[in-house]
Design an enzyme around this catalytic site. Structure first.
Site: not given
Ligand SMILES: CNc1nc2c(CC[C@H]3O[C@H](OC)[C@H](OC)[C@@H](OC)[C@@H]3OC)c3nc(N)[nH]c(=O)c3cc2[nH]1
Length: 371
Positions: A91, A94, A265
């Site tokens: 990711d 942000g 994910d």
């Molecule tokens: C839960 N609902 C959720 N997660 C959103 C993530 C993060 C995914 C991220 O969610 C955790 O980070 C916090 C994970 O780490 C614990 C990350 O994995 C490495 C994961 O990265 C893809 C979003 N990331 C971006 N860049 N933009 C989004 O709009 C977005 C929306 C999300 N809704």
């Protein structure tokens, strides 16, 4: 060899196929285990692979703070560092800044934030986010975006969506041409259909290799999430992968695959496993509950996963109640196994044109156990 997505079969809006890229093939629909700090918590990489995972996630925000992108590059990159030679998606950081760090500022240039590790100040621009993901060695990189938590007012959602579009353009320029890798755009627009469509159309014009749907799974009801997917899906190129970020429960996966999503994910299976919760064909089971104290049955005797087949619920209950490390290991293993089996079942069902029947059978099995 480049980054090529092909669709082998469709069933309504659902698709099954694969992304082939130099580091390996990602069978879709795909569930991508989260490997936040260069590890899928409580799992060996080989175990994750044996469950059928073709790709894992790395977290730019965490890894840029520790061990740091330049150090990771000096150590040979994330794949070598964590002994995962298959595809990795990262990711942009942000979302994590908005959810994890204190003292953050966001402007046209990017996001400025204080590390939750040592309080140091960091500035991340779209260009720096792509540079960091490149230094990590990421195969699929996400644009820097602004994800707005719902509920939010129209003006806030519109401003963030337009900023994310400008950042998508800057990320595309910074990413340039990297044949075996991809940079995905992220559709924003909150719960406003017109803004969702505007975002999808503008990102499609950038001709990217894949499209994420962001700004969902941020507290809105499932019905709103599904309505936004239905709104956006017709405006995304059918021949490019669609990635729904942060989703979700097994039911979310059934609903979203049926609406044309290819990649997912979610921390759910791994985080729930560490808290004593098991996802099974019979629904979700809380092993902390005393009713399991003398239940000699395994979680699922029909499973190929040793964690589901070779240990009694009584033993798992004991491990969870005793806060034993093995409890976290076995339940994480079981949960990721169940998620991968569910995705494999959907891929097969779509190929056979019977996704609706598969979903009905799956939900019926959950209901039987709940009763
Ligand atoms: C839960 N609902 C959720 N997660 C959103 C993530 C993060 C995914 C991220 O969610 C955790 O980070 C916090 C994970 O780490 C614990 C990350 O994995 C490495 C994961 O990265 C893809 C979003 N990331 C971006 N860049 N933009 C989004 O709009 C977005 C929306 C999300 N809704």
């Amino acid at each position: 060899m480049h980054f090529v997505f092909h669709i082998d079969a469709t069933d309504g809006a659902a698709r099954t196929g694969a992304i082939t890229m130099p580091r390996g093939t990602i069978r879709t629909p795909a569930f991508m285990p989260v490997g936040t700090a260069a590890t899928v918590k409580a799992m060996y990489p080989g175990q994750v692979r044996d469950l059928g995972a073709d790709v894992v996630l790395g977290n730019t925000y965490h890894l840029m703070l520790r061990p740091g992108p330049e150090r990771m590059a000096r150590l040979g990159g994330l794949h070598h560092f964590m002994n995962w030679p298959h595809p990795i998606l990262t990711d942009s950081g942000g979302f994590q800044v908005m959810s994890l760090s204190a003292l953050r500022k966001l402007d046209e240039q990017g996001v400025t934030f204080r590390s939750h590790v040592d309080g140091s100040t960091h500035h991340m621009s779209p260009e720096r986010s792509i540079e960091i993901q490149g230094l990590l060695g990421s195969d699929i990189q996400m644009q820097l975006d602004e994800c707005v938590r719902l509920p939010a007012d129209h003006a806030t959602i519109e401003r963030a969506m337009h900023l994310s579009l400008r950042w998508a353009e800057r990320c595309r320029v910074a990413f340039g041409e990297q044949p075996g890798k991809a940079m995905f755009g992220i559709v924003q627009g909150g719960d406003v259909p017109a803004l969702r469509v505007e975002s999808a159309r503008a990102l499609t014009d950038l001709d990217l290799k894949g499209y994420a749907i962001g700004g969902l799974a941020v507290g809105e009801p499932q019905a709103v999430m599904l309505a936004m997917i239905e709104t956006v899906e017709p405006y995304l190129p059918a021949n490019k992968p669609r990635y729904l970020m942060g989703v979700g429960t097994p039911d979310d996966l059934l609903c979203s695959v049926a609406r044309g999503i290819d990649m997912f994910d979610c921390v759910m299976p791994t985080r729930a496993g560490r808290h004593g919760l098991a996802y099974t064909r019979h629904g979700r089971i809380n092993l902390r509950n005393a009713r399991h104290a003398e239940d000699t049955r395994p979680l699922d005797e029909a499973s190929a996963c040793p964690a589901a087949r070779d240990y009694s619920r009584a033993y798992l209950h004991h491990l969870v109640r005793s806060d034993e490390i093995l409890g976290m290991m076995l339940l994480t293993w079981n949960n990721l196994s169940y998620y991968q089996d569910l995705m494999a079942g959907m891929r097969r069902a779509i190929a056979e044109g019977r996704l609706a029947a598969f979903s009905e059978e799956t939900r019926a099995a959950w209901a039987r156990a709940e009763a």
